[in-house]
Design an enzyme around this catalytic site. Structure first.
Site, PDB file in Angstrom:
ATOM      1  CG  HIS A   1      -1.910   1.029   1.156  1.00 42.31           C
ATOM      2  ND1 HIS A   1      -1.921   2.282   1.297  1.00 42.31           N
ATOM      3  CD2 HIS A   1      -3.356   0.772   0.755  1.00 42.31           C
ATOM      4  CE1 HIS A   1      -3.032   3.151   1.108  1.00 42.31           C
ATOM      5  NE2 HIS A   1      -3.981   2.208   0.881  1.00 42.31           N
TER       6      HIS A   1
ATOM      7  CD  GLU B   1      -5.628   1.459  -3.069  1.00 41.55           C
ATOM      8  OE1 GLU B   1      -6.902   1.687  -2.640  1.00 41.55           O
ATOM      9  OE2 GLU B   1      -4.716   1.518  -2.237  1.00 41.55           O
TER      10      GLU B   1
HETATM   11  P1  13P Z   1      -9.729   6.229  -0.217  1.00 38.06           P
HETATM   12  O1  13P Z   1     -11.117   5.364  -0.639  1.00 38.06           O
HETATM   13  O2  13P Z   1     -10.191   6.975   1.167  1.00 38.06           O
HETATM   14  O3  13P Z   1      -9.252   7.041  -1.294  1.00 38.06           O
HETATM   15  O4  13P Z   1      -8.589   5.130  -0.013  1.00 38.06           O
HETATM   16  C1  13P Z   1      -8.179   4.479  -0.662  1.00 38.06           C
HETATM   17  C2  13P Z   1      -7.288   3.440  -0.185  1.00 38.06           C
HETATM   18  O5  13P Z   1      -6.191   3.883  -0.053  1.00 38.06           O
HETATM   19  C3  13P Z   1      -7.587   2.085   0.008  1.00 38.06           C
HETATM   20  O6  13P Z   1      -6.685   1.299   0.263  1.00 38.06           O
END
Ligand code: 13P
Length: 241
Positions: free
Chosen positions: A100, A167
């Site tokens: 992450h 992400e």
């Molecule tokens: P948000 O949905 O708050 O943007 O976060 C995404 C995230 O980092 C999930 O791992």
């Protein structure tokens, strides 16, 4: 089949997480019954919740799989502040987030360390949601593909229990997700070398989830802030195709 994953990060207490999971599991039971009734087998979903480490609960729910946001690549030992595989096993936990961006940027996890973690938990047979994503400067420089490829250094891309979550850092926690065209382009690129489920994450909410899960090569979503409220996360799950 779609995958919906909730990453609570450093939010919700153990008591709140317990109430949430009971509510979510009951809701998923209702959805399952409803799809069976209408023979909507294509609507089957897989749902993960990654609670805060202090709120880890036994992975014994019927429809939700409880996973770990993080762990050190070790069975147990002298690693202050960490949890190891032994502690996860006690809870029956066999899914984990690795890579992450908050672990990479805030806690300084290098690609090398992330690859070690990946190898360790892959050997242990865990379902791994491997997270990747570029920051705004990379996006603006146009080198997104090279950057994302580099995040697979040392990672076994054909691991059978792998799920990849794209992400983009600039969309995390900002309330503004990547647009559908960007998601489609990036997921098509990822699909060119990955034959595993691909999730999108970054400001997914109950309003944009449906258009995002309909994008080609998007197999589900990884949700942060909008997952903290069970009713909102349930609405997101309802966006399954
Ligand atoms: P948000 O949905 O708050 O943007 O976060 C995404 C995230 O980092 C999930 O791992």
């Amino acid at each position: 089949m779609a995958i919906f994953a909730a990453n609570f990060k450093c939010n919700l207490t153990r008591a709140q997480t317990k109430t949430y999971l009971a509510e979510l599991d009951a809701y998923l039971g209702y959805l399952e019954q409803d799809s069976n009734k209408h023979q909507d087998s294509h609507k089957h979903t897989e749902v993960f919740v990654f609670p805060n480490q202090a709120a880890l609960l036994e992975n014994t729910y019927k429809f939700v799989r409880v996973g770990a946001q993080n762990a050190h690549c070790v069975e147990n030992g002298g690693f202050t502040g960490e949890i190891g595989a032994e502690q996860l096993r006690e809870f029956g936990i066999d899914s984990i987030l690795i890579g992450h961006s908050e672990r990479r940027t805030i806690f300084g996890e290098s690609q090398d360390y992330i690859a070690q973690k990946f190898a360790y938990f892959a050997k242990a047979g865990f379902r791994i949601i491997y997270c990747i994503g570029e920051d705004l400067s990379v996006r603006q420089s146009g080198d997104v593909e090279a950057f994302l490829r580099a995040e697979f250094e040392g990672i076994s891309r054909d691991y059978k229990n792998l799920i990849v979550a794209y992400e983009p850092i600039w969309a995390i926690g900002t309330g503004v997700s990547a647009n559908v065209e960007d998601i489609e382009r990036t997921h098509a690129f990822l699909r060119s070398f990955l034959n595993v489920p691909l999730l999108y994450g970054g400001s997914v909410n109950e309003t944009n989830a449906q258009e995002i899960v309909r994008v080609a090569n998007v197999d589900g979503v990884l949700v942060g802030s909008a997952s903290l409220d069970c009713a909102r996360f349930c609405k997101i799950i309802e966006s399954r195709c």
